[in-house]
Design a protein around this motif. Sequence first.
Motif, PDB file in Angstrom:
ATOM      1  N   PHE A   5       4.004  15.331   2.258  1.00 42.74           N
ATOM      2  CA  PHE A   5       3.028  15.942   1.359  1.00 42.74           C
ATOM      3  C   PHE A   5       3.674  16.334   0.040  1.00 42.74           C
ATOM      4  CE2 PHE A   5       0.671  19.583  -0.370  1.00 42.74           C
ATOM      5  CZ  PHE A   5      -0.582  18.995  -0.510  1.00 42.74           C
ATOM      6  N   GLY A   6       4.908  16.834   0.090  1.00 36.03           N
ATOM      7  CA  GLY A   6       5.603  17.205  -1.143  1.00 36.03           C
ATOM      8  C   GLY A   6       5.796  16.007  -2.062  1.00 36.03           C
ATOM      9  N   LYS A   7       6.202  14.870  -1.501  1.00 27.46           N
ATOM     10  CA  LYS A   7       6.376  13.659  -2.303  1.00 27.46           C
ATOM     11  C   LYS A   7       5.044  13.170  -2.856  1.00 27.46           C
ATOM     12  CE  LYS A   7      10.377  12.054   0.366  1.00 27.46           C
ATOM     13  NZ  LYS A   7      10.904  11.000   1.289  1.00 27.46           N
ATOM     14  N   LEU A   8       4.031  13.214  -2.005  1.00 24.20           N
ATOM     15  CA  LEU A   8       2.702  12.774  -2.413  1.00 24.20           C
ATOM     16  C   LEU A   8       2.153  13.658  -3.528  1.00 24.20           C
ATOM     17  CD1 LEU A   8       0.146  11.018  -1.858  1.00 24.20           C
ATOM     18  CD2 LEU A   8      -0.522  12.755  -0.200  1.00 24.20           C
ATOM     19  N   ARG A   9       2.358  14.954  -3.392  1.00 24.50           N
ATOM     20  CA  ARG A   9       1.859  15.889  -4.401  1.00 24.50           C
ATOM     21  C   ARG A   9       2.484  15.599  -5.758  1.00 24.50           C
ATOM     22  NH1 ARG A   9       2.987  21.803  -2.740  1.00 24.50           N
ATOM     23  NH2 ARG A   9       5.108  21.026  -3.070  1.00 24.50           N
ATOM     24  N   ARG A  10       3.783  15.294  -5.772  1.00 22.47           N
ATOM     25  CA  ARG A  10       4.435  14.983  -7.041  1.00 22.47           C
ATOM     26  C   ARG A  10       3.894  13.688  -7.647  1.00 22.47           C
ATOM     27  NH1 ARG A  10       8.688  17.299  -4.109  1.00 22.47           N
ATOM     28  NH2 ARG A  10       9.448  15.298  -3.323  1.00 22.47           N
ATOM     29  N   MET A  11       3.645  12.694  -6.800  1.00 25.71           N
ATOM     30  CA  MET A  11       3.102  11.423  -7.286  1.00 25.71           C
ATOM     31  C   MET A  11       1.731  11.620  -7.928  1.00 25.71           C
ATOM     32  SD  MET A  11       3.924   8.774  -4.169  1.00 25.71           S
ATOM     33  CE  MET A  11       5.603   8.399  -3.642  1.00 25.71           C
ATOM     34  N   LEU A  12       0.866  12.355  -7.251  1.00 28.98           N
ATOM     35  CA  LEU A  12      -0.500  12.504  -7.727  1.00 28.98           C
ATOM     36  C   LEU A  12      -0.613  13.515  -8.858  1.00 28.98           C
ATOM     37  CD1 LEU A  12      -2.509  12.340  -4.368  1.00 28.98           C
ATOM     38  CD2 LEU A  12      -1.956  10.504  -5.974  1.00 28.98           C
ATOM     39  N   GLU A  54      -5.014   7.876  13.069  1.00 32.51           N
ATOM     40  CA  GLU A  54      -3.611   7.522  13.309  1.00 32.51           C
ATOM     41  C   GLU A  54      -3.122   6.486  12.294  1.00 32.51           C
ATOM     42  OE1 GLU A  54      -0.806   5.598  16.871  1.00 32.51           O
ATOM     43  OE2 GLU A  54      -2.991   5.638  17.048  1.00 32.51           O
ATOM     44  N   THR A  55      -3.977   5.495  12.020  1.00 31.69           N
ATOM     45  CA  THR A  55      -3.607   4.459  11.055  1.00 31.69           C
ATOM     46  C   THR A  55      -3.619   5.004   9.638  1.00 31.69           C
ATOM     47  OG1 THR A  55      -4.279   2.585  12.417  1.00 31.69           O
ATOM     48  CG2 THR A  55      -4.374   2.272  10.033  1.00 31.69           C
ATOM     49  N   GLN A  56      -4.617   5.830   9.307  1.00 36.14           N
ATOM     50  CA  GLN A  56      -4.642   6.441   7.976  1.00 36.14           C
ATOM     51  C   GLN A  56      -3.345   7.188   7.694  1.00 36.14           C
ATOM     52  OE1 GLN A  56      -8.079   8.728   6.732  1.00 36.14           O
ATOM     53  NE2 GLN A  56      -9.366   7.790   8.309  1.00 36.14           N
ATOM     54  N   VAL A  57      -2.914   8.006   8.647  1.00 37.40           N
ATOM     55  CA  VAL A  57      -1.727   8.836   8.460  1.00 37.40           C
ATOM     56  C   VAL A  57      -0.471   7.969   8.411  1.00 37.40           C
ATOM     57  CG1 VAL A  57      -0.283  10.614   9.518  1.00 37.40           C
ATOM     58  CG2 VAL A  57      -2.775  10.892   9.460  1.00 37.40           C
ATOM     59  N   ALA A  58      -0.373   7.006   9.324  1.00 39.30           N
ATOM     60  CA  ALA A  58       0.813   6.139   9.353  1.00 39.30           C
ATOM     61  C   ALA A  58       0.935   5.344   8.065  1.00 39.30           C
ATOM     62  CB  ALA A  58       0.745   5.206  10.560  1.00 39.30           C
ATOM     63  N   MET A  59      -0.202   4.800   7.573  1.00 36.02           N
ATOM     64  CA  MET A  59      -0.172   4.013   6.350  1.00 36.02           C
ATOM     65  C   MET A  59       0.155   4.885   5.138  1.00 36.02           C
ATOM     66  SD  MET A  59      -0.552   0.790   6.884  1.00 36.02           S
ATOM     67  CE  MET A  59      -0.723   0.429   5.137  1.00 36.02           C
ATOM     68  N   LEU A  60      -0.322   6.114   5.138  1.00 34.87           N
ATOM     69  CA  LEU A  60      -0.031   7.001   4.014  1.00 34.87           C
ATOM     70  C   LEU A  60       1.453   7.344   3.979  1.00 34.87           C
ATOM     71  CD1 LEU A  60      -0.880   8.665   1.621  1.00 34.87           C
ATOM     72  CD2 LEU A  60      -1.628  10.483   3.192  1.00 34.87           C
ATOM     73  N   HIS A  63       3.909   5.653   5.270  1.00 39.45           N
ATOM     74  CA  HIS A  63       4.610   4.409   4.967  1.00 39.45           C
ATOM     75  C   HIS A  63       4.546   4.101   3.470  1.00 39.45           C
ATOM     76  CE1 HIS A  63       5.702   0.156   5.173  1.00 39.45           C
ATOM     77  NE2 HIS A  63       4.521  -0.171   4.675  1.00 39.45           N
ATOM     78  N   THR A  64       3.384   4.251   2.878  1.00 37.19           N
ATOM     79  CA  THR A  64       3.210   3.907   1.472  1.00 37.19           C
ATOM     80  C   THR A  64       3.935   4.890   0.567  1.00 37.19           C
ATOM     81  OG1 THR A  64       1.072   2.915   2.009  1.00 37.19           O
ATOM     82  CG2 THR A  64       1.495   3.370  -0.312  1.00 37.19           C
ATOM     83  N   VAL A  65       3.962   6.157   0.937  1.00 36.83           N
ATOM     84  CA  VAL A  65       4.735   7.142   0.164  1.00 36.83           C
ATOM     85  C   VAL A  65       6.203   6.735   0.118  1.00 36.83           C
ATOM     86  CG1 VAL A  65       5.605   9.513   0.179  1.00 36.83           C
ATOM     87  CG2 VAL A  65       3.156   9.080   0.490  1.00 36.83           C
ATOM     88  N   GLU A  66       6.736   6.301   1.258  1.00 37.77           N
ATOM     89  CA  GLU A  66       8.158   5.938   1.329  1.00 37.77           C
ATOM     90  C   GLU A  66       8.448   4.589   0.686  1.00 37.77           C
ATOM     91  OE1 GLU A  66      10.544   7.932   2.301  1.00 37.77           O
ATOM     92  OE2 GLU A  66       9.007   9.462   2.700  1.00 37.77           O
ATOM     93  N   GLN A  67       7.496   3.673   0.744  1.00 39.59           N
ATOM     94  CA  GLN A  67       7.738   2.299   0.274  1.00 39.59           C
ATOM     95  C   GLN A  67       6.900   1.954  -0.963  1.00 39.59           C
ATOM     96  OE1 GLN A  67      10.128   0.613   1.592  1.00 39.59           O
ATOM     97  NE2 GLN A  67      10.462   1.930   3.383  1.00 39.59           N
ATOM     98  N   ARG A  68       6.443   2.951  -1.685  1.00 41.32           N
ATOM     99  CA  ARG A  68       5.494   2.687  -2.762  1.00 41.32           C
ATOM    100  C   ARG A  68       6.048   1.724  -3.808  1.00 41.32           C
ATOM    101  NH1 ARG A  68       3.893   4.168  -7.794  1.00 41.32           N
ATOM    102  NH2 ARG A  68       1.631   4.052  -8.147  1.00 41.32           N
ATOM    103  N   ASP A  69       7.312   1.884  -4.208  1.00 41.42           N
ATOM    104  CA  ASP A  69       7.868   1.011  -5.241  1.00 41.42           C
ATOM    105  C   ASP A  69       7.836  -0.448  -4.801  1.00 41.42           C
ATOM    106  OD1 ASP A  69       8.283   3.175  -6.876  1.00 41.42           O
ATOM    107  OD2 ASP A  69      10.428   3.348  -6.450  1.00 41.42           O
ATOM    108  N   TYR A  70       8.195  -0.687  -3.542  1.00 38.42           N
ATOM    109  CA  TYR A  70       8.179  -2.064  -3.048  1.00 38.42           C
ATOM    110  C   TYR A  70       6.752  -2.598  -3.007  1.00 38.42           C
ATOM    111  CZ  TYR A  70       8.418  -6.043   0.087  1.00 38.42           C
ATOM    112  OH  TYR A  70       8.277  -7.300   0.630  1.00 38.42           O
ATOM    113  N   LEU A  71       5.821  -1.822  -2.486  1.00 40.09           N
ATOM    114  CA  LEU A  71       4.440  -2.284  -2.344  1.00 40.09           C
ATOM    115  C   LEU A  71       3.772  -2.513  -3.701  1.00 40.09           C
ATOM    116  CD1 LEU A  71       3.339  -0.040   0.641  1.00 40.09           C
ATOM    117  CD2 LEU A  71       3.882  -2.470   0.692  1.00 40.09           C
ATOM    118  N   VAL A  72       4.004  -1.614  -4.644  1.00 36.39           N
ATOM    119  CA  VAL A  72       3.473  -1.822  -5.986  1.00 36.39           C
ATOM    120  C   VAL A  72       4.106  -3.059  -6.611  1.00 36.39           C
ATOM    121  CG1 VAL A  72       3.381  -0.867  -8.325  1.00 36.39           C
ATOM    122  CG2 VAL A  72       2.820   0.581  -6.373  1.00 36.39           C
ATOM    123  N   GLY A  73       5.382  -3.310  -6.286  1.00 33.73           N
ATOM    124  CA  GLY A  73       6.046  -4.500  -6.793  1.00 33.73           C
ATOM    125  C   GLY A  73       5.431  -5.789  -6.295  1.00 33.73           C
ATOM    126  N   MET A  74       4.728  -5.741  -5.173  1.00 36.52           N
ATOM    127  CA  MET A  74       4.066  -6.926  -4.635  1.00 36.52           C
ATOM    128  C   MET A  74       2.736  -7.226  -5.319  1.00 36.52           C
ATOM    129  SD  MET A  74       5.954  -8.404  -2.363  1.00 36.52           S
ATOM    130  CE  MET A  74       7.260  -8.034  -3.575  1.00 36.52           C
TER     131      MET A  74
END
Length: 294
Positions: A108-115, A183-189, A191-202
């Motif tokens: 949540f801390g990482k997400l809060r900074r992003m948003l 469960e999927t919403q939380v797992a994907m969120l 995952h995306t917080v941790e891998q956002r740079d890679y996913l945006v790069g795609m």
Amino acid sequence: MGRAAALIAGLAACAALALEAAAGERFAHGTLWRVSRPGVPPSYVFGTIHLADPRVLDIPEPVRQALARSRSFAMEAPKGGAHGWRMYEAAQLPEGQGLEAFVGSETFGKLRRMLAARAIPESLIARLKPWAALANITVTPEDYEGETLDQKLFGMARARRLKIEALEGTEEHISVFDGIPLETQVAMLRHTVEQRDYLVGMIEPTLQAWLRRDLAGIHAVNQRIAARFPDMAPHYAVLTRHLVDNRSVVMAHRLYLKLRAGGVFVAVGAGHLYGRNGILRLIERQGYRVRRVY
């Protein structure tokens, strides 16, 4: 917030990144398709990409001509203030619940900074449903401020005074997102917080494949992502089923009577076109000839 429409585009992009393997070689190349049968004016299906990148906003002449020949315009979901505000409302957790409890303090801390960097109020960040938070971090900054390809086509259809219809209603659209297992919403969120740079790069190789009108190429990018994160494969599959496959079936069903009348221009994400569960194959099974135009 004024950005509720970006929630839709963000999750659609996320779903495109998760597209499953499909037997789609017949419809592997091309973004504009002519749908015809004897005695009925032809219709057209155009596979868009939900981005505001200037490279996608130069509408090709075959697409302009197809729109000019059409009498109605069908899009994925409604547009306008009422739809946007309802999406904004639906994106928030019930009173007394907070996002941090679902994802943990670190995420949540990482997400809060992003948003917060996007000027989203902290009070709203704390109340976002996991799918809404996911949507907000899977879009690029220009998706918030610029005109997307879908929006430009919508404006062109309005300027031509075409009859405009959505293939999903607002509440139905919301139920698609709310229906994703928590469960999927939380797992994907997470995952995306941790891998956002890679996913945006795609996004860029996906965009390049779209510019080449290479639906199979988009699929190849998706395969690269799935191979990189095998532990997330079940969640990607769930997301794809809810946001792509199930919606493609519904949209093809909604097009049944519209195609019988003919003269409809259909604008949906290109991810809905490819594969055995894609709209093009489903339309073909309704007895239409589907031919690539562009």
